[in-house]
Design an enzyme around this catalytic site. Sequence first.
Site, PDB file in Angstrom:
ATOM      1  N   CYS A   2       0.848  -1.181   0.000  1.00 48.10           N
ATOM      2  CA  CYS A   2       0.000   0.000   0.000  1.00 48.10           C
ATOM      3  C   CYS A   2       0.893   1.242   0.000  1.00 48.10           C
ATOM      4  O   CYS A   2       1.987   1.232   0.554  1.00 48.10           O
ATOM      5  CB  CYS A   2      -0.929   0.100   1.200  1.00 48.10           C
ATOM      6  SG  CYS A   2      -1.976  -1.333   1.423  1.00 48.10           S
ATOM      7  N   ARG A  27       3.062  -0.127  -5.207  1.00 45.56           N
ATOM      8  CA  ARG A  27       2.876  -0.761  -3.903  1.00 45.56           C
ATOM      9  C   ARG A  27       1.528  -1.457  -3.779  1.00 45.56           C
ATOM     10  O   ARG A  27       1.234  -2.052  -2.730  1.00 45.56           O
ATOM     11  CB  ARG A  27       2.995   0.283  -2.794  1.00 45.56           C
ATOM     12  CG  ARG A  27       4.297   1.035  -2.832  1.00 45.56           C
ATOM     13  CD  ARG A  27       4.329   2.071  -1.754  1.00 45.56           C
ATOM     14  NE  ARG A  27       4.583   1.456  -0.465  1.00 45.56           N
ATOM     15  CZ  ARG A  27       5.772   1.296   0.080  1.00 45.56           C
ATOM     16  NH1 ARG A  27       6.828   1.726  -0.561  1.00 45.56           N
ATOM     17  NH2 ARG A  27       5.915   0.723   1.238  1.00 45.56           N
ATOM     18  N   TRP A  74      -3.076  -2.491  -1.439  1.00 43.08           N
ATOM     19  CA  TRP A  74      -2.881  -3.903  -1.752  1.00 43.08           C
ATOM     20  C   TRP A  74      -3.566  -4.641  -0.608  1.00 43.08           C
ATOM     21  O   TRP A  74      -3.153  -4.557   0.538  1.00 43.08           O
ATOM     22  CB  TRP A  74      -1.394  -4.250  -1.810  1.00 43.08           C
ATOM     23  CG  TRP A  74      -1.135  -5.657  -2.251  1.00 43.08           C
ATOM     24  CD1 TRP A  74      -1.108  -6.121  -3.534  1.00 43.08           C
ATOM     25  CD2 TRP A  74      -0.859  -6.785  -1.407  1.00 43.08           C
ATOM     26  NE1 TRP A  74      -0.830  -7.467  -3.537  1.00 43.08           N
ATOM     27  CE2 TRP A  74      -0.677  -7.897  -2.250  1.00 43.08           C
ATOM     28  CE3 TRP A  74      -0.753  -6.964  -0.034  1.00 43.08           C
ATOM     29  CZ2 TRP A  74      -0.388  -9.168  -1.763  1.00 43.08           C
ATOM     30  CZ3 TRP A  74      -0.470  -8.237   0.454  1.00 43.08           C
ATOM     31  CH2 TRP A  74      -0.292  -9.315  -0.401  1.00 43.08           C
ATOM     32  N   ASN A  98      -0.567   1.542   5.823  1.00 42.73           N
ATOM     33  CA  ASN A  98       0.200   0.563   5.053  1.00 42.73           C
ATOM     34  C   ASN A  98       0.736  -0.455   6.051  1.00 42.73           C
ATOM     35  O   ASN A  98       1.308  -0.067   7.066  1.00 42.73           O
ATOM     36  CB  ASN A  98       1.353   1.301   4.342  1.00 42.73           C
ATOM     37  CG  ASN A  98       2.464   0.372   3.904  1.00 42.73           C
ATOM     38  OD1 ASN A  98       2.220  -0.804   3.617  1.00 42.73           O
ATOM     39  ND2 ASN A  98       3.678   0.892   3.850  1.00 42.73           N
ATOM     40  N   GLY A  99       0.525  -1.763   5.776  1.00 46.18           N
ATOM     41  CA  GLY A  99       1.031  -2.789   6.687  1.00 46.18           C
ATOM     42  C   GLY A  99      -0.115  -3.535   7.359  1.00 46.18           C
ATOM     43  O   GLY A  99      -1.246  -3.501   6.886  1.00 46.18           O
ATOM     44  N   GLU A 480      13.222 -18.934 -12.170  1.00 46.67           N
ATOM     45  CA  GLU A 480      12.938 -17.533 -12.475  1.00 46.67           C
ATOM     46  C   GLU A 480      12.058 -17.439 -13.736  1.00 46.67           C
ATOM     47  O   GLU A 480      11.129 -16.629 -13.795  1.00 46.67           O
ATOM     48  CB  GLU A 480      14.259 -16.768 -12.643  1.00 46.67           C
ATOM     49  CG  GLU A 480      14.163 -15.357 -13.179  1.00 46.67           C
ATOM     50  CD  GLU A 480      13.344 -14.388 -12.320  1.00 46.67           C
ATOM     51  OE1 GLU A 480      12.905 -14.762 -11.221  1.00 46.67           O
ATOM     52  OE2 GLU A 480      13.116 -13.261 -12.790  1.00 46.67           O
ATOM     53  N   LYS A 484       8.447 -15.704 -13.753  1.00 48.48           N
ATOM     54  CA  LYS A 484       8.085 -14.608 -14.668  1.00 48.48           C
ATOM     55  C   LYS A 484       6.814 -14.968 -15.428  1.00 48.48           C
ATOM     56  O   LYS A 484       5.913 -14.149 -15.555  1.00 48.48           O
ATOM     57  CB  LYS A 484       9.192 -14.346 -15.711  1.00 48.48           C
ATOM     58  CG  LYS A 484      10.406 -13.596 -15.311  1.00 48.48           C
ATOM     59  CD  LYS A 484      10.247 -12.146 -14.980  1.00 48.48           C
ATOM     60  CE  LYS A 484       9.871 -11.965 -13.535  1.00 48.48           C
ATOM     61  NZ  LYS A 484      10.964 -11.792 -12.598  1.00 48.48           N
ATOM     62  N   GLU A 487       3.572 -15.076 -13.099  1.00 47.06           N
ATOM     63  CA  GLU A 487       3.090 -13.830 -12.483  1.00 47.06           C
ATOM     64  C   GLU A 487       2.470 -12.870 -13.487  1.00 47.06           C
ATOM     65  O   GLU A 487       1.599 -12.099 -13.126  1.00 47.06           O
ATOM     66  CB  GLU A 487       4.173 -13.139 -11.650  1.00 47.06           C
ATOM     67  CG  GLU A 487       5.313 -12.552 -12.411  1.00 47.06           C
ATOM     68  CD  GLU A 487       6.378 -11.947 -11.504  1.00 47.06           C
ATOM     69  OE1 GLU A 487       6.045 -11.421 -10.446  1.00 47.06           O
ATOM     70  OE2 GLU A 487       7.558 -12.020 -11.885  1.00 47.06           O
ATOM     71  N   HIS A 503      12.012 -37.826 -10.641  1.00 44.05           N
ATOM     72  CA  HIS A 503      11.566 -38.156  -9.276  1.00 44.05           C
ATOM     73  C   HIS A 503      10.150 -37.664  -9.010  1.00 44.05           C
ATOM     74  O   HIS A 503       9.775 -37.468  -7.856  1.00 44.05           O
ATOM     75  CB  HIS A 503      12.541 -37.576  -8.255  1.00 44.05           C
ATOM     76  CG  HIS A 503      13.923 -38.125  -8.404  1.00 44.05           C
ATOM     77  ND1 HIS A 503      14.258 -39.418  -8.097  1.00 44.05           N
ATOM     78  CD2 HIS A 503      15.050 -37.550  -8.907  1.00 44.05           C
ATOM     79  CE1 HIS A 503      15.530 -39.626  -8.364  1.00 44.05           C
ATOM     80  NE2 HIS A 503      16.034 -38.506  -8.865  1.00 44.05           N
ATOM     81  N   LYS A 603       4.691  -4.176  -6.345  1.00 47.03           N
ATOM     82  CA  LYS A 603       6.133  -4.136  -6.592  1.00 47.03           C
ATOM     83  C   LYS A 603       6.931  -4.242  -5.301  1.00 47.03           C
ATOM     84  O   LYS A 603       7.994  -4.829  -5.275  1.00 47.03           O
ATOM     85  CB  LYS A 603       6.453  -2.817  -7.315  1.00 47.03           C
ATOM     86  CG  LYS A 603       7.892  -2.644  -7.680  1.00 47.03           C
ATOM     87  CD  LYS A 603       8.228  -3.420  -8.926  1.00 47.03           C
ATOM     88  CE  LYS A 603       9.688  -3.372  -9.277  1.00 47.03           C
ATOM     89  NZ  LYS A 603      10.097  -4.605  -9.977  1.00 47.03           N
TER      90      LYS A 603
HETATM   91  C1  F6R Z   1       9.047 -11.114  -9.289  1.00 49.35           C
HETATM   92  C2  F6R Z   1       9.344 -10.087  -8.320  1.00 49.35           C
HETATM   93  C3  F6R Z   1       9.273 -10.426  -6.887  1.00 49.35           C
HETATM   94  C4  F6R Z   1      10.373  -9.683  -6.113  1.00 49.35           C
HETATM   95  C5  F6R Z   1      10.220  -9.942  -4.599  1.00 49.35           C
HETATM   96  C6  F6R Z   1      11.314  -9.279  -3.802  1.00 49.35           C
HETATM   97  O1  F6R Z   1       9.190 -10.654 -10.592  1.00 49.35           O
HETATM   98  O2  F6R Z   1       9.626  -8.972  -8.682  1.00 49.35           O
HETATM   99  O3  F6R Z   1       9.352 -11.792  -6.675  1.00 49.35           O
HETATM  100  O4  F6R Z   1      11.613 -10.118  -6.549  1.00 49.35           O
HETATM  101  O5  F6R Z   1       8.976  -9.452  -4.175  1.00 49.35           O
HETATM  102  O6  F6R Z   1      11.312  -7.897  -3.976  1.00 49.35           O
HETATM  103  P1  F6R Z   1      12.589  -7.038  -3.647  1.00 49.35           P
HETATM  104  O7  F6R Z   1      13.641  -7.406  -4.623  1.00 49.35           O
HETATM  105  O8  F6R Z   1      12.134  -5.622  -3.793  1.00 49.35           O
HETATM  106  O9  F6R Z   1      12.982  -7.381  -2.245  1.00 49.35           O
END
Ligand code: F6R
Length: 608
Positions: A2, A27, A74, A98-99, A480, A484, A487, A503, A603
């Site tokens: 948030c 956020r 959020w 926020n939180g 990864e 990607k 998400e 396995h 983010k």
């Molecule tokens: C995926 C992604 C998230 C962040 C994770 C950690 O594409 O961006 O998995 O990597 O939330 O975020 P940071 O790097 O800001 O600690």
Amino acid sequence: MCGIVGIIGNTPVAPQIVEALKRLEYRGYDSAGVATLEYGRLARCRAEGKLRNLEAKLSQSPLSGHIGIGHTRWATHGKPNETNAHPHATDKLAVVHNGIIENFRELKAALEAKGVRFETETDTEVVAQLVTYEMRQGRPPVEAVAVTLPRLRGAFALAFLFNGEDEVLIGARHGAPLAIGYGADEMYLGSDALALAPFTDDITYLEDGDWAILRRKGADIRDASGAMVQRPRHKIPAGSFMADKGNHRHFMAKEIHEQPEVVGRTLAHYVNFSAGRVELPFELPFDFKDLKRISISACGTAYLAGLVSKYWFERLARIPVEIDVASEFRYREAPLEPGELALFVSQSGETADTLASLRYAAAEKLHTLSVVNVPTSTMARESAVVAQTLAGVEVGVASTKAFTCQLTVLLSLAIAAGRARGTLSAEEEKELVDALIAVPGQMSEAMKREHDIEILARELSKAKDVLYLGRGTAYPLAMEGALKLKEISYIHAEGYAAGELKHGPIALIDETMPVIVIAPFDHIFEKTVSNMQEVAARGGRIILITDEKGALETGLDTLATIVMPSVHPVVAPILNSVPIQLLAYHTAVFMGKDVDQPRNLAKSVTVE
Ligand code: F6R
């Protein structure tokens, strides 16, 4: 999560609040809202969904108050609908939050027992009602907040606006970030300096437990005990937050394409090109040669960067590495020795789990080193050593350029560690540094596969499930790739160690299942080819990401082979990030998904 904003000014603040919220949408974007004082009386406007819905509502019924607070949400407690949208209000005040207030149930029950009625499912409303209750007992706003804050448990930041109080805003920080901005006869509150960048570059970061009373002429800051404190003011250079899409359709596309430049910039910070050696741009309070172990913690993509680096630190510097997702590290009570190194990786530097792990490690007297992208972040401020990634502002929720810059910094650190421990000779170091220096150019070359990848993405978009496989450093990269894809396209995807396939996961393979194999031609290439054969034998459709030699040697029919430039195997994961990012991006775009703001995500994840 948030984003919160507060402004006390001399013109209508709602447009400024919306402007600041746009910069905080990373956020969370489940709902948004603004509250101001209209002729001294509280007025609110809230809307479900993205900020543009709030903007549309405000253009129909504008708010004209000169003091106000705003929020982009959020959702944690309660559905992302308008009722649960912030600001939450009573007849006395409005609050944005926020939180998480962890003890909200017991506080709510106590208030309900006193006859207080609740309208929403949120934890935030408890804060609004608690302060209101205190004000009804005759306490003025500042005192009501002062007695309420110590009763709240959890990690949160708050901003309050009071009915009839045109000269006071209150902000509080407890585990979630909050900054104060100073203007000319105007004051600001924001979750970060980025939100306030259009209005001021004069910023104070509140410390944990601080709360502040803002008036037009300035702010009084108090610590958790209520004592007045002074906190430093920082000049945040204009331009540190520049972010636009350039000629790209999405931030994510722009950020993928920026990688040759930002990886190059990051490298220039860590590597002496002419000497062919790594030169760290900071002093270390320890010597790599004395380390018995490194403990890495991070979340999501940053965790996967850390996992790639485990291979590098162990292989190049012979240091044992333990790695955890940060939400596990802080609770599993691992035996830690003072003087060991705890390493953290984070784009935002605000991720709640990673930050808590950092504090936990610092309390256990470990050396703390954080690889972070945002230099003003809490983690950057609290780590003993900060290794900055120079990726620039990353706006797309799916991390791309921050990941490859994290890999670049981590590999530089592993090389420096190898040299310090005598496990890498000067020639070996130079060979690795030369390989690193070549990466930006090879990334540009890899971008030329984009058109083929875009066509392949149409095929991938039909899949319900996708498997990614790799060995060695290609294994975290497989995870990864899966992260990607899931998400931003919402296609179910898993990343597996190729050798682990037999396995269990092999049971999933049939002719509908695309299997993306990342297999640079290295010392374990043959093994991965055997695993591909097991997939092919069961009708799985293989998309192979390899290099020229690998493409020649595979000897297998694939649905497609993406041929990458040949590179030193150690740097291959940096380069091979490009095709997995492009594949996820084009699949999601083809499916019409919102790639920059995928559903349910944010983010910066500032809740546990
Ligand atoms: C995926 C992604 C998230 C962040 C994770 C950690 O594409 O961006 O998995 O990597 O939330 O975020 P940071 O790097 O800001 O600690």
